[in-house]
Every structure is written in C-alpha cells, then in structure tokens.
Design an enzyme around this catalytic site. Structure first.
Site, PDB file in Angstrom:
ATOM      1  N   GLU A  11      -9.467   7.001   4.373  1.00  0.00           N
ATOM      2  CA  GLU A  11     -10.122   6.108   5.323  1.00  0.00           C
ATOM      3  C   GLU A  11      -9.213   4.890   5.499  1.00  0.00           C
ATOM      4  O   GLU A  11      -8.318   4.645   4.690  1.00  0.00           O
ATOM      5  CB  GLU A  11     -11.487   5.631   4.799  1.00  0.00           C
ATOM      6  CG  GLU A  11     -11.415   4.629   3.639  1.00  0.00           C
ATOM      7  CD  GLU A  11     -11.034   5.278   2.312  1.00  0.00           C
ATOM      8  OE1 GLU A  11     -11.197   6.511   2.201  1.00  0.00           O
ATOM      9  OE2 GLU A  11     -10.571   4.564   1.415  1.00  0.00           O
TER      10      GLU A  11
ATOM     11  N   SER B 140       1.825  -9.690  -1.202  1.00  0.00           N
ATOM     12  CA  SER B 140       1.468  -8.272  -1.023  1.00  0.00           C
ATOM     13  C   SER B 140       1.848  -7.696   0.335  1.00  0.00           C
ATOM     14  O   SER B 140       2.042  -6.494   0.457  1.00  0.00           O
ATOM     15  CB  SER B 140      -0.024  -8.077  -1.271  1.00  0.00           C
ATOM     16  OG  SER B 140      -0.794  -8.972  -0.485  1.00  0.00           O
TER      17      SER B 140
ATOM     18  N   LYS C  13       0.817  -1.221   0.000  1.00  0.00           N
ATOM     19  CA  LYS C  13       0.000   0.000   0.000  1.00  0.00           C
ATOM     20  C   LYS C  13       0.850   1.271   0.000  1.00  0.00           C
ATOM     21  O   LYS C  13       0.444   2.285  -0.559  1.00  0.00           O
ATOM     22  CB  LYS C  13      -0.962   0.006   1.192  1.00  0.00           C
ATOM     23  CG  LYS C  13      -2.111  -0.988   0.993  1.00  0.00           C
ATOM     24  CD  LYS C  13      -3.231  -0.747   1.967  1.00  0.00           C
ATOM     25  CE  LYS C  13      -4.429  -1.623   1.648  1.00  0.00           C
ATOM     26  NZ  LYS C  13      -4.232  -3.016   2.157  1.00  0.00           N
TER      27      LYS C  13
HETATM   28  C1  LIG Z   1      -5.098  -4.097   1.579  1.00  0.00           C
HETATM   29  C2  LIG Z   1      -4.358  -5.322   1.252  1.00  0.00           C
HETATM   30  C3  LIG Z   1      -4.729  -6.151   0.158  1.00  0.00           C
HETATM   31  C4  LIG Z   1      -5.949  -5.924  -0.678  1.00  0.00           C
HETATM   32  O1  LIG Z   1      -6.037  -4.741  -1.389  1.00  0.00           O
HETATM   33  P1  LIG Z   1      -5.842  -4.634  -2.956  1.00  0.00           P
HETATM   34  O2  LIG Z   1      -6.111  -3.207  -3.230  1.00  0.00           O
HETATM   35  O3  LIG Z   1      -6.815  -5.542  -3.629  1.00  0.00           O
HETATM   36  O4  LIG Z   1      -4.442  -5.013  -3.247  1.00  0.00           O
HETATM   37  C5  LIG Z   1      -3.934  -7.250  -0.121  1.00  0.00           C
HETATM   38  N1  LIG Z   1      -2.856  -7.549   0.619  1.00  0.00           N
HETATM   39  C6  LIG Z   1      -2.475  -6.798   1.669  1.00  0.00           C
HETATM   40  C7  LIG Z   1      -1.276  -7.213   2.450  1.00  0.00           C
HETATM   41  C8  LIG Z   1      -3.210  -5.667   2.033  1.00  0.00           C
HETATM   42  O5  LIG Z   1      -2.826  -4.925   3.076  1.00  0.00           O
END
Ligand SMILES: *Cc1c(COP(=O)(O)O)cnc(C)c1O
Length: 410
Positions: free
Chosen positions: A120, A388, A98
C-alpha cells in the site's frame, strides 16, 4: 546482514517475534502459513554471502549507497552550541530511506521464486520506491492506494505507472492509507503463492518489523563508521530521527543500540496541537493496543479503533508506532519530543537557505528538534540526524500554503 557484529540486533525480536510485550502476530490463523514461510526463508537467506553480495550490488548501483554523513557548518555556527551532522538518506534513489527495505524485499521475492510485489502507499513515496525496486528485479508490482490519495498525489501515481506498477484504487471507508493497507494485505494473503508483501515501515505482524529493521540497519552501520572517522574515533552524543512507524529511526538507531552513552531521540509530529485528532504523536499520547496485526502503542478511541491523526508531513500520518520502537520507549532507551507544523515549516525555509538542502517535511521534524537540542548543549557535544528524505515532493505545497519569514514565498 552481518548480524554477528551487533549484539542488540541478534537479541530482538525473540523467536516468536516479540519485542518485550509488543509485536507478535495478531492476525487470524489463515494468514499464518504465508508469514511462517516468509520468516523461515528470510532467516535462511539473510546471512548468505550471495544474498548479501546481490544486496550490496543494488545498493551501490541503483540506490547510490553509501550516503554521506555531512557536517552542518552554517547551522552549527548560527546556533553556537552542539555540532550537528546529518546522514544524507535524502540522496537515495527515489528520494528517501524507504528504498533501503524495498530493494531488500525485491531481492527476497526473487530468491523465494515469487514474481510479484504487493504494497500500500499513502502519499505515494513507498509505492514509487517499491515500483523502482520491482522494475530493477523484473518483478510485477501491485500498489494499493486510497482513491482520495490518488487524486492528491497524481504525480506519484504517474511515476509508479511509468515504472511499470499497477495502481489499485482503494475506495472503502475514508479511501486513504488505512483502507489501502487492508486491501494490500488481503491481496497478499490471496496471492501469497506467487507474491510477497513489502510493507511500508517497521510495523505489522512478525516478521515484517524485523525484516524492515534489518534492511534499514545499513543506515546506522554506515553512519557509525563514517561518524567515527569524521570525529577522531568519538561516537555522537545524540542520534535523532523522526518517527511514524519507525523504519528510518530503527535504521539509524541500529548502529548505536549497543552504545549506552549515545542518547537516542524519537521526534513525533505534534501537528497543530496536542488535542486528539490534531497530531500523530503516538509515543507521547498513545496506549497499548493492536494495530496492523501487532501489539504496540496506538492512538485509539475507547473501543480500540484508531483515532484520527494529522500532520503537515503526510509520511508521518499514522496512528501507531512499530513494536520495537514501543519497546525501546517503554524501556527508557528513547527520549521523545514532539514538533509542531509551524516549527517544521520554519525549518524547511531555514534549511534550504542556510545549507542548500531541501529536506522532506517528515525529516524537518528531526532537524527542528536537533536545532533546539543544539541550543541547550555545549560545542563539545555532537548530534547526528537522520535526514530521511528530500523535500522536492513538498515544494509546491509549501510555496502555495506558507510564507517565508522574509516575506511572500514567491
Ligand atoms: C515515510 C517517511 C517517513 C516516516 O516513516 P518511518 O517508517 O517512521 O521512517 C519519514 N521520512 C520520510 C522522508 C518518509 O518518506
């Protein structure tokens, strides 16, 4: 952004912010001036060498980019099928992908002469990433968070405050992400002369899905060249990402959208079952509708209000997808899969022990699917997973709620 080297990214969205029949701006006219100002400033800044230079500096120094691509030796050997690699977005400062678009919005705000960032947050991950970016750039930060979430995620509230953000409780309705998101957008419209809204995913009205995708595309561009050098010039056969709004997915897909031979997989949360209210699998079960100011696919009731959604991974609890993901799905460019809470938890334990990495529960959706895919594909094929985020935030919850396959978790 080096838009010139990636034809797909230049083609979409069109000048009105449409991704095929999805996207656009479906908010009332009083919000248009703020969005038009953002669109034109962003488009004039994004290819400017000084903007790109400042972005690269903060990516390297604050974030720790580039993040590596890493071969999963043990898991691949255990499965005996296709070879699995991960893009280590878990190594980013604040723990997930993010921050890739948070630092971008902060730099945009500074270039636009705005002094404040507004957003938010649900579980608090986006809020913490944005608060860090705001602190680095000397900007104020105002985070709207549901009252219920503030209690559940008290340590992230503490981190945001430590980083200098003001956390505003949203107490309407269910006091959760939806209410926080409405409150943050209204605050932005009221204060847009000196504030910029930094949305949490590749969602919302134009230009937000485009801006988030562009800032996240660093993931796919890095991964593509890293993968080519690790693999003697061969592209991966499969690229896998979990999807809520689609920011991490669009990030890694961006590097491969112009390569038709690369299969792109979108993995959704199946929660506890395929009954309405027990999952958050929009591509699997959603229908066209309007959510957060854009046309997209939505999990909705007959009157168009969003359905209740659920997942063990709080970052995937969203009743829609970004418009670009909806378009790519409708065009047949994505293969979709859904992974249950139980599979996610099993993957969390397996991965920690066999690879020495604790993945976020969101990312475990992508990993669990990649392992199932590897089992059916030959060793000549390769799979690249966007990891992610890291799972430190999930450890207490998982150890309290679940048992390891080897016995009690603790
Ligand atoms: C917020 C989050 C997601 C999901 O959000 P996307 O916008 O679909 O990528 C996925 N993995 C992690 C670690 C997150 O914090």
């Amino acid at each position: 952004m080096q838009q010139d080297d990636l034809p797909y990214l230049v083609k979409f969205p069109d000048a009105t912010g449409q991704f095929g029949r999805f996207g656009g701006n479906h908010y009332p006219p009083q919000v248009w001036p703020a969005l038009e100002e953002l669109t034109s400033t962003y488009l004039s800044l994004r290819d400017r060498p000084d903007f790109q230079h400042d972005l690269d500096t903060v990516r390297v120094g604050l974030q720790g980019r580039p993040t590596p691509v890493h071969f999963l030796r043990t898991t691949t050997a255990e499965v005996g099928g296709a070879r699995i690699y991960i893009k280590r977005e878990d190594l980013n400062h604040t723990g997930a992908h993010k921050i890739n678009h948070c630092v971008g919005f902060a730099l945009l705000a500074r270039n636009m002469g705005k002094r404040k960032l507004i957003a938010e947050t649900g579980a608090g991950q986006h809020g913490v990433a944005l608060a860090a970016a705001a602190a680095y750039f000397g900007l104020e930060c105002e985070i709207h968070m549901g009252e219920v979430d503030m209690v559940k995620q008290a340590s992230n509230v503490g981190r945001m405050r430590l980083l200098g953000a003001r956390v505003v409780a949203a107490s309407a309705g269910q006091s959760a992400l939806k209410e926080a998101s409405d409150a943050a957008f209204s605050a932005y419209i009221e204060q847009h002369e000196h504030a910029l809204y930094a949305i949490g995913s590749a969602i919302g009205p134009h230009p937000f899905p485009m801006i988030v995708r562009d800032f996240q595309s660093v993931v796919g561009k890095e991964a593509r060249s890293q993968f080519l050098s690790l693999n003697g010039g061969q592209l991966p056969d499969h690229v896998v990402a979990c999807v809520a709004g689609g920011s991490n997915a669009m990030g890694i897909y961006s590097g491969f959208l112009d390569d038709p031979a690369v299969t792109l997989h979108a993995v959704e949360p199946l929660g506890t079952s395929d009954e309405t209210g027990k999952h958050a699998a929009t591509l699997s079960f959603g229908t066209p509708g309007t959510l957060n100011g854009a046309r997209s696919l939505v999990l909705q009731q007959e009157d168009g209000t969003p359905s209740k959604v659920s997942s063990v991974a709080s970052g995937l609890v969203y009743p829609g997808v970004g418009p670009e993901i909806a378009m790519l799905h409708e065009e047949g460019r994505l293969k979709i899969a859904a992974i249950s809470n139980n599979e996610v938890i099993a993957t969390f334990f397996r991965f920690a022990k066999s690879e020495g990495i604790i993945p976020a529960l969101e990312s475990c959706h992508a990993l669990a699917f990649a392992i199932k895919l590897a089992e059916r594909r030959p060793p000549s094929e390769t799979i690249l997973v966007n990891l992610s985020g890291r799972g430190d935030k999930d450890v207490d919850f998982v150890l309290n709620e679940f048992r390891d396959a080897d016995g009690p978790a603790r």
